[in-house]
Motif scaffolding. Structure first.
Motif, PDB file in Angstrom:
ATOM      1  N   GLN A   1     134.119 -49.293  77.373  1.00  0.00           N
ATOM      2  CA  GLN A   1     135.535 -49.206  77.763  1.00  0.00           C
ATOM      3  C   GLN A   1     136.327 -48.269  76.845  1.00  0.00           C
ATOM      4  OE1 GLN A   1     137.353 -53.055  78.051  1.00  0.00           O
ATOM      5  NE2 GLN A   1     138.987 -52.323  79.377  1.00  0.00           N
ATOM      6  N   ASN A   2     136.215 -48.461  75.537  1.00  0.00           N
ATOM      7  CA  ASN A   2     136.978 -47.599  74.623  1.00  0.00           C
ATOM      8  C   ASN A   2     136.464 -46.169  74.629  1.00  0.00           C
ATOM      9  OD1 ASN A   2     138.668 -49.608  73.920  1.00  0.00           O
ATOM     10  ND2 ASN A   2     137.941 -49.864  71.817  1.00  0.00           N
ATOM     11  N   GLY A   3     135.214 -45.995  75.008  1.00  0.00           N
ATOM     12  CA  GLY A   3     134.657 -44.643  75.091  1.00  0.00           C
ATOM     13  C   GLY A   3     135.030 -43.936  76.374  1.00  0.00           C
ATOM     14  N   GLY A   4     135.668 -44.663  77.287  1.00  0.00           N
ATOM     15  CA  GLY A   4     136.112 -44.046  78.537  1.00  0.00           C
ATOM     16  C   GLY A   4     135.042 -43.977  79.609  1.00  0.00           C
ATOM     17  N   GLN A   5     133.993 -44.793  79.475  1.00  0.00           N
ATOM     18  CA  GLN A   5     132.926 -44.774  80.490  1.00  0.00           C
ATOM     19  C   GLN A   5     133.392 -45.495  81.753  1.00  0.00           C
ATOM     20  OE1 GLN A   5     129.193 -46.501  79.216  1.00  0.00           O
ATOM     21  NE2 GLN A   5     128.149 -45.901  81.111  1.00  0.00           N
ATOM     22  N   THR A   6     133.215 -44.841  82.889  1.00  0.00           N
ATOM     23  CA  THR A   6     133.641 -45.443  84.158  1.00  0.00           C
ATOM     24  C   THR A   6     132.482 -45.674  85.123  1.00  0.00           C
ATOM     25  OG1 THR A   6     134.139 -43.252  85.062  1.00  0.00           O
ATOM     26  CG2 THR A   6     135.971 -44.455  84.042  1.00  0.00           C
ATOM     27  N   VAL A   7     131.356 -45.026  84.894  1.00  0.00           N
ATOM     28  CA  VAL A   7     130.182 -45.230  85.763  1.00  0.00           C
ATOM     29  C   VAL A   7     129.050 -45.765  84.880  1.00  0.00           C
ATOM     30  CG1 VAL A   7     128.498 -44.160  87.308  1.00  0.00           C
ATOM     31  CG2 VAL A   7     130.864 -43.350  87.311  1.00  0.00           C
ATOM     32  N   ASP A   8     128.534 -46.935  85.278  1.00  0.00           N
ATOM     33  CA  ASP A   8     127.534 -47.625  84.447  1.00  0.00           C
ATOM     34  C   ASP A   8     126.120 -47.113  84.697  1.00  0.00           C
ATOM     35  OD1 ASP A   8     129.498 -49.125  83.213  1.00  0.00           O
ATOM     36  OD2 ASP A   8     129.368 -50.752  84.676  1.00  0.00           O
ATOM     37  N   HIS A   9     125.972 -45.827  84.530  1.00  0.00           N
ATOM     38  CA  HIS A   9     124.654 -45.178  84.577  1.00  0.00           C
ATOM     39  C   HIS A   9     124.759 -44.079  83.527  1.00  0.00           C
ATOM     40  CE1 HIS A   9     120.998 -43.763  87.027  1.00  0.00           C
ATOM     41  NE2 HIS A   9     121.146 -42.867  86.050  1.00  0.00           N
ATOM     42  N   LEU A  10     123.972 -44.184  82.472  1.00  0.00           N
ATOM     43  CA  LEU A  10     124.056 -43.230  81.363  1.00  0.00           C
ATOM     44  C   LEU A  10     124.138 -41.789  81.877  1.00  0.00           C
ATOM     45  CD1 LEU A  10     123.751 -42.811  78.233  1.00  0.00           C
ATOM     46  CD2 LEU A  10     121.316 -42.520  78.672  1.00  0.00           C
ATOM     47  N   HIS A  11     125.080 -41.015  81.319  1.00  0.00           N
ATOM     48  CA  HIS A  11     125.205 -39.623  81.751  1.00  0.00           C
ATOM     49  C   HIS A  11     125.749 -38.764  80.629  1.00  0.00           C
ATOM     50  CE1 HIS A  11     128.765 -41.970  82.889  1.00  0.00           C
ATOM     51  NE2 HIS A  11     129.494 -40.882  82.629  1.00  0.00           N
ATOM     52  N   LEU A  12     125.309 -37.535  80.619  1.00  0.00           N
ATOM     53  CA  LEU A  12     125.817 -36.531  79.690  1.00  0.00           C
ATOM     54  C   LEU A  12     126.790 -35.653  80.472  1.00  0.00           C
ATOM     55  CD1 LEU A  12     123.040 -37.400  78.419  1.00  0.00           C
ATOM     56  CD2 LEU A  12     122.823 -35.046  77.609  1.00  0.00           C
ATOM     57  N   HIS A  13     127.994 -35.495  79.924  1.00  0.00           N
ATOM     58  CA  HIS A  13     128.915 -34.515  80.488  1.00  0.00           C
ATOM     59  C   HIS A  13     128.597 -33.176  79.812  1.00  0.00           C
ATOM     60  CE1 HIS A  13     132.022 -37.377  82.176  1.00  0.00           C
ATOM     61  NE2 HIS A  13     131.436 -38.189  81.294  1.00  0.00           N
ATOM     62  N   VAL A  14     128.410 -32.142  80.583  1.00  0.00           N
ATOM     63  CA  VAL A  14     128.240 -30.787  80.034  1.00  0.00           C
ATOM     64  C   VAL A  14     129.467 -29.996  80.488  1.00  0.00           C
ATOM     65  CG1 VAL A  14     126.804 -28.717  79.974  1.00  0.00           C
ATOM     66  CG2 VAL A  14     125.721 -30.981  80.171  1.00  0.00           C
ATOM     67  N   LEU A  15     130.298 -29.630  79.498  1.00  0.00           N
ATOM     68  CA  LEU A  15     131.588 -29.004  79.799  1.00  0.00           C
ATOM     69  C   LEU A  15     131.661 -27.621  79.179  1.00  0.00           C
ATOM     70  CD1 LEU A  15     133.109 -32.241  78.583  1.00  0.00           C
ATOM     71  CD2 LEU A  15     133.915 -31.378  80.775  1.00  0.00           C
ATOM     72  N   GLY A  16     132.218 -26.680  79.906  1.00  0.00           N
ATOM     73  CA  GLY A  16     132.365 -25.348  79.346  1.00  0.00           C
ATOM     74  C   GLY A  16     133.163 -24.445  80.255  1.00  0.00           C
ATOM     75  N   GLY A  17     133.201 -23.164  79.879  1.00  0.00           N
ATOM     76  CA  GLY A  17     133.920 -22.179  80.682  1.00  0.00           C
ATOM     77  C   GLY A  17     135.315 -21.913  80.157  1.00  0.00           C
ATOM     78  N   ARG A  18     135.706 -22.613  79.104  1.00  0.00           N
ATOM     79  CA  ARG A  18     136.981 -22.351  78.416  1.00  0.00           C
ATOM     80  C   ARG A  18     136.846 -22.940  77.009  1.00  0.00           C
ATOM     81  NH1 ARG A  18     139.630 -27.213  77.798  1.00  0.00           N
ATOM     82  NH2 ARG A  18     139.505 -28.734  79.495  1.00  0.00           N
ATOM     83  N   PRO A  19     137.709 -22.495  76.064  1.00  0.00           N
ATOM     84  CA  PRO A  19     137.676 -23.127  74.743  1.00  0.00           C
ATOM     85  C   PRO A  19     138.088 -24.597  74.868  1.00  0.00           C
ATOM     86  CG  PRO A  19     138.922 -21.069  74.699  1.00  0.00           C
ATOM     87  CD  PRO A  19     138.687 -21.398  76.148  1.00  0.00           C
ATOM     88  N   LEU A  20     137.353 -25.473  74.214  1.00  0.00           N
ATOM     89  CA  LEU A  20     137.626 -26.912  74.302  1.00  0.00           C
ATOM     90  C   LEU A  20     138.224 -27.372  72.972  1.00  0.00           C
ATOM     91  CD1 LEU A  20     134.213 -27.727  75.955  1.00  0.00           C
ATOM     92  CD2 LEU A  20     136.425 -27.894  77.100  1.00  0.00           C
ATOM     93  N   SER A  21     139.333 -28.096  73.049  1.00  0.00           N
ATOM     94  CA  SER A  21     139.997 -28.504  71.807  1.00  0.00           C
ATOM     95  C   SER A  21     139.273 -29.697  71.182  1.00  0.00           C
ATOM     96  CB  SER A  21     141.463 -28.837  72.077  1.00  0.00           C
ATOM     97  OG  SER A  21     141.533 -29.884  73.010  1.00  0.00           O
ATOM     98  N   TRP A  22     139.577 -29.920  69.911  1.00  0.00           N
ATOM     99  CA  TRP A  22     139.010 -31.032  69.167  1.00  0.00           C
ATOM    100  C   TRP A  22     140.067 -31.567  68.220  1.00  0.00           C
ATOM    101  CZ3 TRP A  22     134.686 -33.624  70.055  1.00  0.00           C
ATOM    102  CH2 TRP A  22     134.282 -34.577  69.104  1.00  0.00           C
ATOM    103  N   PRO A  23     140.250 -32.845  67.998  1.00  0.00           N
ATOM    104  CA  PRO A  23     139.472 -33.928  68.581  1.00  0.00           C
ATOM    105  C   PRO A  23     139.871 -34.217  70.025  1.00  0.00           C
ATOM    106  CG  PRO A  23     141.200 -34.831  67.182  1.00  0.00           C
ATOM    107  CD  PRO A  23     141.285 -33.334  67.056  1.00  0.00           C
ATOM    108  N   PRO A  24     138.988 -34.883  70.778  1.00  0.00           N
ATOM    109  CA  PRO A  24     139.335 -35.274  72.142  1.00  0.00           C
ATOM    110  C   PRO A  24     140.389 -36.384  72.098  1.00  0.00           C
ATOM    111  CG  PRO A  24     137.209 -36.194  71.549  1.00  0.00           C
ATOM    112  CD  PRO A  24     137.646 -35.343  70.395  1.00  0.00           C
ATOM    113  N   GLY A  25     141.043 -36.645  73.205  1.00  0.00           N
ATOM    114  CA  GLY A  25     142.122 -37.646  73.242  1.00  0.00           C
ATOM    115  C   GLY A  25     141.616 -39.065  73.085  1.00  0.00           C
TER     116      GLY A  25
END
Ligand code: 5GP
Length: 119
Positions: free
Chosen positions: A95-119
């Motif tokens: 829940q605190n990690g923001g998981q909404t689908v209960d099947h392990l998954h890796l998000h692969v994000l790109g195509g723009r600069p990504l800020s850090w830290p995440p929200g």
């Protein structure tokens, strides 16, 4: 007579079984990658194991091979997706990690600069 209820399939299991459509970009014997329905970056792909592991928290030592495989697929995937400028791989957990689908998954994000830290 006792009714035996089967656990409900997650959306991602339904994508694996082709019960619901997805824009699949890669698959092999152990995993599947497809575009996220609500992309958070110009490229946002989800990479999932075929094995229905609910979350990172549920991983056991027997899963080490499949998890290693997922990570080894990432560079193949990012080359296919032309993410030459870099990218981010995220696993939300619980829940605190923001998981909404209960099947392990890796998000692969790109195509723009990504800020850090995440929200
Ligand atoms: P989580 O929040 O669990 O880390 O990530 C779940 C992701 O699955 C979200 O980014 C969400 O947009 C994506 N998603 C949810 N339902 C579907 C769907 O039916 N198809 C696709 N392609 N992505 C989905």
């Amino acid at each position: 007579m006792a009714v035996v209820r089967m656990p409900e399939k997650t959306i991602f299991e339904r994508i694996i079984s082709r019960e619901i459509p997805a824009k699949i970009v890669f698959e092999d014997d152990h995993c599947l990658a497809f575009h996220d329905a609500h992309p958070q970056a110009p490229v946002h792909v989800l990479l999932i194991p075929r094995k229905p592991i609910p979350s990172l928290e549920d991983v056991v030592s027997d899963d080490a091979e499949v998890l290693g495989h997922l990570l080894s697929v990432v560079p193949q995937l990012t080359k296919m997706l032309s993410l030459t400028g870099g990218y981010r791989v995220v696993i939300n957990c619980g829940q605190n990690g923001g998981q909404t689908v209960d099947h392990l998954h890796l998000h692969v994000l790109g195509g723009r600069p990504l800020s850090w830290p995440p929200g």
